[in-house]
Scaffold this motif. Structure first.
Motif, mmCIF file in Angstrom:
data_model
loop_
_atom_site.group_PDB
_atom_site.id
_atom_site.type_symbol
_atom_site.label_atom_id
_atom_site.label_comp_id
_atom_site.label_asym_id
_atom_site.label_seq_id
_atom_site.Cartn_x
_atom_site.Cartn_y
_atom_site.Cartn_z
ATOM 1 N N GLY A 33 -9.245 -25.245 -16.962
ATOM 2 C CA GLY A 33 -10.304 -25.551 -15.555
ATOM 3 C C GLY A 33 -9.398 -26.619 -14.841
ATOM 4 N N GLY A 34 -8.660 -27.464 -15.544
ATOM 5 C CA GLY A 34 -8.158 -28.511 -14.461
ATOM 6 C C GLY A 34 -7.320 -27.964 -13.294
ATOM 7 N N GLU A 35 -6.601 -26.763 -13.910
ATOM 8 C CA GLU A 35 -5.604 -26.162 -12.773
ATOM 9 C C GLU A 35 -6.482 -25.646 -11.823
ATOM 10 N N LEU A 36 -7.698 -25.245 -12.017
ATOM 11 C CA LEU A 36 -8.604 -24.541 -10.831
ATOM 12 C C LEU A 36 -8.861 -25.930 -9.904
ATOM 13 N N LEU A 37 -9.378 -27.021 -10.648
ATOM 14 C CA LEU A 37 -9.572 -28.261 -9.864
ATOM 15 C C LEU A 37 -8.386 -28.562 -9.038
ATOM 16 N N ALA A 38 -7.091 -28.444 -9.503
ATOM 17 C CA ALA A 38 -6.060 -28.643 -9.026
ATOM 18 C C ALA A 38 -5.829 -27.989 -7.687
ATOM 19 N N SER A 39 -6.185 -26.544 -7.727
ATOM 20 C CA SER A 39 -5.929 -25.795 -6.590
ATOM 21 C C SER A 39 -7.022 -26.106 -5.546
ATOM 22 N N ALA A 40 -8.498 -26.440 -5.861
ATOM 23 C CA ALA A 40 -9.277 -26.745 -4.841
ATOM 24 C C ALA A 40 -8.776 -28.317 -4.283
ATOM 25 N N ALA A 41 -8.255 -29.059 -5.079
ATOM 26 C CA ALA A 41 -7.675 -30.263 -4.361
ATOM 27 C C ALA A 41 -6.478 -30.070 -3.578
ATOM 28 N N THR A 42 -5.559 -29.250 -3.878
ATOM 29 C CA THR A 42 -4.307 -28.868 -3.157
ATOM 30 C C THR A 42 -4.936 -28.155 -1.974
ATOM 31 N N TYR A 43 -5.894 -27.285 -1.865
ATOM 32 C CA TYR A 43 -6.302 -26.572 -0.762
ATOM 33 C C TYR A 43 -7.036 -27.867 0.277
ATOM 34 N N ALA A 44 -7.819 -28.660 -0.417
ATOM 35 C CA ALA A 44 -8.487 -29.684 0.498
ATOM 36 C C ALA A 44 -7.199 -30.367 1.162
ATOM 37 N N ALA A 45 -6.188 -30.906 0.518
ATOM 38 C CA ALA A 45 -5.101 -31.643 1.060
ATOM 39 C C ALA A 45 -4.502 -30.856 2.183
ATOM 40 N N ALA A 46 -4.430 -29.677 2.109
ATOM 41 C CA ALA A 46 -3.719 -28.823 3.030
ATOM 42 C C ALA A 46 -4.451 -28.625 4.439
ATOM 43 N N VAL A 68 11.979 -32.643 10.150
ATOM 44 C CA VAL A 68 12.551 -31.277 9.912
ATOM 45 C C VAL A 68 11.241 -30.356 9.832
ATOM 46 N N VAL A 69 10.385 -30.536 9.106
ATOM 47 C CA VAL A 69 9.275 -29.688 9.167
ATOM 48 C C VAL A 69 7.695 -30.176 9.566
ATOM 49 N N SER A 70 6.954 -29.352 10.376
ATOM 50 C CA SER A 70 5.810 -30.008 10.803
ATOM 51 C C SER A 70 4.816 -30.009 9.716
ATOM 52 N N GLY A 71 3.491 -30.693 10.085
ATOM 53 C CA GLY A 71 2.428 -31.060 9.205
ATOM 54 C C GLY A 71 1.919 -29.452 9.138
ATOM 55 N N HIS A 72 1.926 -28.685 10.191
ATOM 56 C CA HIS A 72 1.208 -27.212 10.043
ATOM 57 C C HIS A 72 1.902 -26.284 9.080
ATOM 58 N N THR A 73 3.447 -26.528 9.002
ATOM 59 C CA THR A 73 4.218 -25.782 7.791
ATOM 60 C C THR A 73 3.827 -26.162 6.607
ATOM 61 N N LEU A 74 3.625 -27.491 6.244
ATOM 62 C CA LEU A 74 3.367 -28.121 5.038
ATOM 63 C C LEU A 74 1.933 -27.763 4.821
ATOM 64 N N LYS A 75 0.959 -27.402 5.739
ATOM 65 C CA LYS A 75 -0.246 -26.837 5.474
ATOM 66 C C LYS A 75 -0.090 -25.608 4.738
ATOM 67 N N HIS A 76 0.676 -24.636 5.215
ATOM 68 C CA HIS A 76 0.761 -23.381 4.744
ATOM 69 C C HIS A 76 1.268 -23.514 3.344
ATOM 70 N N LEU A 77 2.526 -24.345 3.201
ATOM 71 C CA LEU A 77 2.807 -24.243 1.926
ATOM 72 C C LEU A 77 1.889 -24.784 0.825
ATOM 73 N N LEU A 78 1.368 -25.771 1.165
ATOM 74 C CA LEU A 78 0.420 -26.412 0.271
ATOM 75 C C LEU A 78 -0.819 -25.412 0.028
ATOM 76 N N ALA A 79 -1.315 -24.513 1.042
ATOM 77 C CA ALA A 79 -2.498 -23.675 0.653
ATOM 78 C C ALA A 79 -1.924 -22.598 -0.072
ATOM 79 N N ALA A 80 -0.575 -22.172 -0.007
ATOM 80 C CA ALA A 80 0.031 -21.132 -0.974
ATOM 81 C C ALA A 80 0.097 -21.635 -2.429
ATOM 82 N N LEU A 81 0.464 -23.094 -2.510
ATOM 83 C CA LEU A 81 0.473 -23.869 -3.592
ATOM 84 C C LEU A 81 -0.761 -23.755 -4.441
ATOM 85 N N ALA A 82 -2.060 -23.970 -3.843
ATOM 86 C CA ALA A 82 -3.164 -23.799 -4.431
ATOM 87 C C ALA A 82 -3.572 -22.363 -4.937
ATOM 88 N N GLY A 83 -2.868 -21.430 -4.166
ATOM 89 C CA GLY A 83 -3.042 -20.228 -4.716
ATOM 90 C C GLY A 83 -2.172 -20.036 -6.090
#
Length: 249
Positions: free
Chosen positions: A196-209, A221-236
């Motif tokens: 269950g901790g990984e599901l919590l990590a997913s929620a936290a990562t998406y919140a960070a995004a 080099v990279v914008s905050g919005h690009t990082l937002k996409h990468l973080l949201a994909a990491l949540a998945g």
């Protein structure tokens, strides 16, 4: 806290949030939303990094659908438990296409195609958590209505926007209620599976995004919005990783 009390509080939070929609004034779409910090083109692709960073959604969505379609053992004790994850990973895959389409030429006309699959993705994960922490029948019964609410929130915003009085209140509820409700269910209710901790990590990562900024990062080099996409994909990816490693309790 007892199980009934926890379920009552989580349901009460949903009712309170829904009631707040009536009291809070309409939330218009900020025109500045479409003015992305990084508009650099590459190989003929406008807003290149914001477009190409959606590859993460495509990859995780496709891998997740393949895993669930293969049976996903030992991730699911009952075959029906797969359906919320079909919605989740299918939504991620479609988010990759919809978000790339929007970022190619940002504007309200395309924004609905970015928001619609993402809203459905979140409700898929919410239904999956309900199935695993409250009851499989409850999660599967709520899956359809939750997806309908997600789609309706985007359709309503788009309709009000076309009338010149855009209102994001319902969409905001769809975006942020799962970020609160999922960790509460993980904290208060007994699990059917490990990891269950990984599901919590997913929620936290998406919140960070969602909290990520619009400005260019310190590297320039990279914008905050690009990082937002990468973080949201990491949540998945955290969700996919959880399914691949968990065991029934």
């Amino acid at each position: 806290m007892g199980r009934r009390s926890a379920i009552g509080l989580i349901g009460g939070l949903a009712a309170l949030a829904a009631a707040a929609l009536v009291l809070v004034p309409a939330i218009p779409q900020d025109p500045a939303y479409h003015r992305l910090a990084d508009s650099r083109a590459w190989l003929g692709i406008p807003n290149a990094l914001n477009v190409l960073s959606n590859t993460g959604f495509l990859l995780v969505g496709a891998l997740g659908l393949a895993y669930v379609a293969a049976g996903g053992r030992p991730a699911f004790r009952e075959p029906g438990e797969r359906w919320p994850y079909v919605v989740f990973f299918g939504g991620l895959l479609l988010t990759g296409f919809g978000s790339a389409y929007y970022h190619w030429e940002p504007g309200n006309a395309r924004l609905a195609w970015d928001r619609l699959p993402l809203a459905i993705t979140l409700m898929g994960l919410l239904a999956a958590t309900i199935a695993e922490r409250i009851g499989v029948k409850s999660g599967l019964w709520l899956l359809g209505p939750l997806v309908a609410i997600a789609a309706g929130s985007v359709i309503y915003w788009h309709w009000t926007e076309q009338r010149g009085a855009g209102d994001l209140r319902l969409y905001a509820l769809v975006q942020f209620y799962p970020i609160v409700a999922i960790p509460l269910m993980l904290w208060w209710l007994a699990p059917r599976y490990t990891r269950g901790g990984e599901l919590l990590a997913s929620a936290a990562t998406y919140a960070a995004a969602k909290l990520d900024g619009w400005i260019l990062s310190a590297t320039r080099v990279v914008s905050g919005h690009t990082l937002k996409h990468l973080l949201a994909a990491l949540a998945g990816y955290w969700v996919l990783r959880m399914l691949g490693h968990r065991r029934a309790v």
